[in-house]
Design an enzyme around this catalytic site. Structure first.
Site, PDB file in Angstrom:
ATOM      1  N   HIS A 153       0.836  -1.201   0.000  1.00 44.43           N
ATOM      2  CA  HIS A 153       0.000   0.000   0.000  1.00 44.43           C
ATOM      3  C   HIS A 153       0.876   1.258   0.000  1.00 44.43           C
ATOM      4  O   HIS A 153       1.993   1.244   0.522  1.00 44.43           O
ATOM      5  CB  HIS A 153      -0.928  -0.006   1.211  1.00 44.43           C
ATOM      6  CG  HIS A 153      -2.008  -1.032   1.115  1.00 44.43           C
ATOM      7  ND1 HIS A 153      -1.759  -2.395   1.249  1.00 44.43           N
ATOM      8  CD2 HIS A 153      -3.341  -0.909   0.878  1.00 44.43           C
ATOM      9  CE1 HIS A 153      -2.895  -3.059   1.095  1.00 44.43           C
ATOM     10  NE2 HIS A 153      -3.866  -2.183   0.872  1.00 44.43           N
ATOM     11  N   PRO A 154       0.374   2.344  -0.565  1.00 38.09           N
ATOM     12  CA  PRO A 154       1.176   3.572  -0.665  1.00 38.09           C
ATOM     13  C   PRO A 154       1.104   4.434   0.594  1.00 38.09           C
ATOM     14  O   PRO A 154       0.175   4.323   1.393  1.00 38.09           O
ATOM     15  CB  PRO A 154       0.516   4.310  -1.840  1.00 38.09           C
ATOM     16  CG  PRO A 154      -0.937   3.926  -1.724  1.00 38.09           C
ATOM     17  CD  PRO A 154      -0.937   2.485  -1.249  1.00 38.09           C
TER      18      PRO A 154
END
Length: 469
Positions: free
Chosen positions: A368-369
């Protein structure tokens, strides 16, 4: 007329759908290069006779038990010279296209396959060999299609999205649907836009092809005699569909035909012509198929329990950030009608993640960013993440706000070894910062569990968006 008639002569009728092509384009144009050279009929390939179809020798007939050296040489022009001329024409203009690749032909020219992949072209399957399948048994044709898929996947590194036999039979479509890994078939010529059919494994998308806007008419008894005829026909086809709006133009090319200099010059004029027109979407067939899946689902809807693996992955493969293996595992569980709601399907996704060991969960979280981080600045977020962060105003930060997010991201990662994850939908920037500050000091084990809960919430929100109707 007694019994069920197996053909559809009505289609969309008088009211075809508005395609709603991306960015308001009036027309979608797809170019197809048929890569067949080295896969045609030849006794060297174990076939009974030489090739007699689609060459400069328009009146050719098969030669049983013999090689036809002129025919072989004409086909060889396509792989030796014609392919590279077409490759230059499209790459120099930055135009994407689809290759219909015969598996055994591609196997004999890995340099060409590498060039296709490097150009970002879609390579759809064109079957195992460029031969007639009308007299094959269903089992024999299925064996060829499965072998073609295996070779294709090995050569390109991925299962092909599309299939076009071209010289297929009544069994072809059913076999392709049953195989489960194909998103669409192009073995039809009966419309100007994609359409859905029902198969053994649920709804299946057809993306029609063409035999008229096709250089094969240089090699048929009633066809094009000059490049000007080819250009005029392509231009007239484009202009008519452009005027109607919301249609798709397919243009069929062959390396040994359009790759010849006089025909390539006419093709170049057409490429330059359409590039001068506004509102033209030149796209790969898989891009057209993906647009249709998301924008024009079948009337009965797309119920997860009825979807093929390919269609399920197209709809849900990106539900979790950069983790298509999760969706694949969910589909393999064997879905039922209980999973045909966002909440029902969500339970299976959650159960799959919870069953993973901690180290795999950790890798999942690290896919995930960061919020308003480097990927956001580089515009490299997934479409979902980009929309979600923009909805929370994270695309409109002041310099001070951006600096604060970078500071928090770094501090959180240093303590927990994962990105800070929160379901931002419905939150303000201030609320996100407050949550960030509150969670940084948590115990890492507790924060691991909280991050998983946030991902679960994000997946549910995304499922509701995709399945809401």
């Amino acid at each position: 007329m007694a019994g069920e008639y197996p053909r559809d002569l009505v289609g969309y009728g008088a009211t075809p759908p508005d395609a709603r092509w991306p960015k308001g384009a009036r027309i979608a144009v797809n170019f197809v290069i048929n890569y067949e050279e080295g896969g045609e009929n030849n006794i060297l390939h174990g076939d009974e006779a030489s090739e007699a179809f689609l060459s400069e020798i328009v009146t050719a007939v098969p030669w049983p038990g013999q090689r036809h050296m002129n025919m072989e040489s004409l086909y060889e022009y396509g792989s030796r010279a014609g392919f590279w001329r077409l490759h230059r024409m499209f790459t120099e203009r930055g135009l994407p296209l689809t290759v219909f690749g015969i598996a055994t032909a591609m196997e004999r020219n890995p340099e060409a396959v590498a060039a296709m992949l490097s150009a970002g072209w879609e390579i759809a399957s064109h079957g195992l060999k460029w031969i007639e399948y009308r007299n094959f048994t269903e089992a024999a044709e299925e064996a060829h299609i499965l072998e073609a898929t295996r070779i294709h996947t090995r050569l390109t590194g991925a299962h092909p999205h599309g299939f076009y036999q071209g010289r297929g039979a009544v069994h072809t479509l059913g076999i392709v649907q049953r195989e489960g890994g194909y998103l669409y078939s192009a073995d039809c010529y009966n419309d100007d836009v994609p359409f859905w059919v029902q198969g053994e494994r649920g709804p299946f998308l057809m993306v029609p092809y063409t035999l008229d806007a096709n250089d094969m008419r240089f090699a048929t008894s009633q066809g094009f005699n000059s490049g000007d005829q080819f250009f005029t026909y392509l231009k007239d086809s484009f202009d008519q569909l452009y005027a109607e709006g919301g249609r798709m133009l397919s243009v069929g090319l062959h390396c040994r035909l359009a790759g010849r200099p006089g025909r390539a010059a006419a093709l170049a004029r057409f490429l330059d012509y359409i590039q001068r027109q506004p509102g033209v979407w030149v796209a790969r067939r898989v891009d057209i198929a993906r647009h249709w899946v998301r924008t024009h689902p079948p009337a009965a809807g797309l119920r997860p329990s009825t979807l093929s693996p390919a269609l399920f992955m197209e709809l849900f493969g990106d539900l979790a950030e950069h983790t298509p293996a999760l969706a694949a595992a969910v589909h393999e569980t064997g879905l039922t009608a209980a999973q045909d709601t966002p909440e029902g399907l969500h339970k299976v996704f959650v159960a799959a993640v919870q069953a993973w060991p901690r180290d795999r969960q950790r890798a999942f979280l690290n896919a995930h960013p960061d919020l308003a981080g480097k990927l956001h600045a580089a515009k490299a977020l997934t479409e979902d993440s980009s929309n979600e962060q923009a909805g929370a105003g994270l695309d409109q930060l002041t310099d001070a706000e951006r600096a604060r997010f970078l500071e928090l991201n770094a501090a959180y990662r240093a303590r927990h070894g994962i990105p800070f994850i929160v379901a931002v939908k419905g939150l303000t920037k201030a609320e996100i910062v407050t949550a960030f500050e509150a969670r940084i000091g948590n115990d890492p084990s507790a924060e691991h569990a909280e991050a998983l809960r946030q991902v679960e919430r994000i997946m549910l929100l995304r499922l509701k968006d995709r399945m809401g109707a």
